[in-house]
Design a protein around this motif. Structure first.
Motif, PDB file in Angstrom:
ATOM      1  N   MET A  72       0.854  -1.174   0.000  1.00 38.18           N
ATOM      2  CA  MET A  72       0.000   0.000   0.000  1.00 38.18           C
ATOM      3  C   MET A  72       0.901   1.239   0.000  1.00 38.18           C
ATOM      4  O   MET A  72       1.600   1.500   0.961  1.00 38.18           O
ATOM      5  N   LEU A  73       0.863   1.978  -1.104  1.00 45.20           N
ATOM      6  CA  LEU A  73       1.684   3.178  -1.219  1.00 45.20           C
ATOM      7  C   LEU A  73       0.936   4.429  -0.757  1.00 45.20           C
ATOM      8  O   LEU A  73       1.547   5.411  -0.348  1.00 45.20           O
ATOM      9  N   TYR A  74      -0.381   4.397  -0.875  1.00 47.65           N
ATOM     10  CA  TYR A  74      -1.199   5.541  -0.471  1.00 47.65           C
ATOM     11  C   TYR A  74      -2.577   5.025  -0.106  1.00 47.65           C
ATOM     12  O   TYR A  74      -3.103   4.119  -0.740  1.00 47.65           O
ATOM     13  N   SER A  75      -3.155   5.600   0.942  1.00 45.59           N
ATOM     14  CA  SER A  75      -4.507   5.224   1.338  1.00 45.59           C
ATOM     15  C   SER A  75      -5.194   6.420   1.995  1.00 45.59           C
ATOM     16  O   SER A  75      -4.588   7.121   2.811  1.00 45.59           O
ATOM     17  N   GLU A  76      -6.440   6.631   1.618  1.00 40.83           N
ATOM     18  CA  GLU A  76      -7.218   7.734   2.176  1.00 40.83           C
ATOM     19  C   GLU A  76      -8.683   7.336   2.213  1.00 40.83           C
ATOM     20  O   GLU A  76      -9.221   6.821   1.253  1.00 40.83           O
ATOM     21  N   LYS A  77      -9.301   7.566   3.346  1.00 39.19           N
ATOM     22  CA  LYS A  77     -10.732   7.308   3.511  1.00 39.19           C
ATOM     23  C   LYS A  77     -11.460   8.649   3.432  1.00 39.19           C
ATOM     24  O   LYS A  77     -11.084   9.597   4.112  1.00 39.19           O
ATOM     25  N   LEU A  78     -12.481   8.738   2.601  1.00 44.08           N
ATOM     26  CA  LEU A  78     -13.194   9.999   2.379  1.00 44.08           C
ATOM     27  C   LEU A  78     -14.381  10.135   3.334  1.00 44.08           C
ATOM     28  O   LEU A  78     -15.541  10.039   2.938  1.00 44.08           O
ATOM     29  N   TRP A  79     -14.088  10.376   4.604  1.00 40.10           N
ATOM     30  CA  TRP A  79     -15.121  10.529   5.630  1.00 40.10           C
ATOM     31  C   TRP A  79     -15.906  11.812   5.429  1.00 40.10           C
ATOM     32  O   TRP A  79     -15.362  12.817   4.984  1.00 40.10           O
ATOM     33  N   VAL A  80     -17.176  11.765   5.803  1.00 35.17           N
ATOM     34  CA  VAL A  80     -17.978  12.993   5.817  1.00 35.17           C
ATOM     35  C   VAL A  80     -17.472  13.869   6.953  1.00 35.17           C
ATOM     36  O   VAL A  80     -16.843  13.385   7.890  1.00 35.17           O
ATOM     37  N   PRO A  81     -17.738  15.177   6.913  1.00 34.18           N
ATOM     38  CA  PRO A  81     -17.302  16.054   8.008  1.00 34.18           C
ATOM     39  C   PRO A  81     -17.904  15.607   9.342  1.00 34.18           C
ATOM     40  O   PRO A  81     -19.031  15.102   9.394  1.00 34.18           O
ATOM     41  N   TRP A  82     -17.161  15.831  10.415  1.00 32.00           N
ATOM     42  CA  TRP A  82     -17.592  15.364  11.742  1.00 32.00           C
ATOM     43  C   TRP A  82     -18.920  15.974  12.147  1.00 32.00           C
ATOM     44  O   TRP A  82     -19.723  15.338  12.816  1.00 32.00           O
TER      45      TRP A  82
END
Length: 154
Positions: free
Chosen positions: A1-11
């Protein structure tokens, strides 16, 4: 895994969702007197939690293992690194133009409205009619750097 990002909604969407479901539950509790007061709250509280979780499950990643040239993942879609011609970051100021009049109808779009920046991944695949991908990301420069590093190694 070279890059990982989870696109969470704003808190702050989470309390708003619970507040909205509580208001609807309150209307049910007031309107149907034969119903136990706590039941609408119990039944309706999980709905906004599930919706917000569902909206937040999109993951952006770049993977590479062994002799594999690598793969770019945007949600459920994946793209082999060897078909990427070039990658560019789209700042928040250019988002409206990229998603508006300049958008090619054949493009693949993985857009989340709560994220202001995008990346543009131009494809070089004669078998694929998709000219490019537009993908939301909170760290466009980092993702562009990783994709450029991986495509330069191919």
């Amino acid at each position: 895994m070279l890059y990982s990002e989870k696109l969470w909604v704003p808190w702050w969407w989470w309390p708003l969702g619970l507040f909205a479901s509580s208001m609807v539950a309150l209307q049910f509790a007031i309107g149907i007197r034969t119903l136990p007061t706590w039941l609408p709250f119990l039944l309706l509280a999980p709905i906004p939690l599930w919706v917000l979780w569902h909206l937040s499950r999109t993951q952006i990643s770049v993977t590479q293992d062994g002799n594999d040239p690598g793969t770019f993942h945007a949600g459920d879609a994946h793209l082999p690194i060897n078909v990427i011609a070039r990658v560019a970051a789209i700042p928040a100021t250019a988002k409206q133009a990229a998603m508006g009049r300049q958008l090619d109808p054949a493009a693949f779009v993985q857009h989340r409205t709560w994220i202001n920046t995008l990346i543009l991944v131009v494809l070089d695949d004669p078998d694929d009619p998709t000219p490019y991908w537009l993908v939301s990301t909170r760290t466009p420069d980092k993702l562009v750097g990783v994709l450029n590093d991986v495509t330069n190694r191919k």
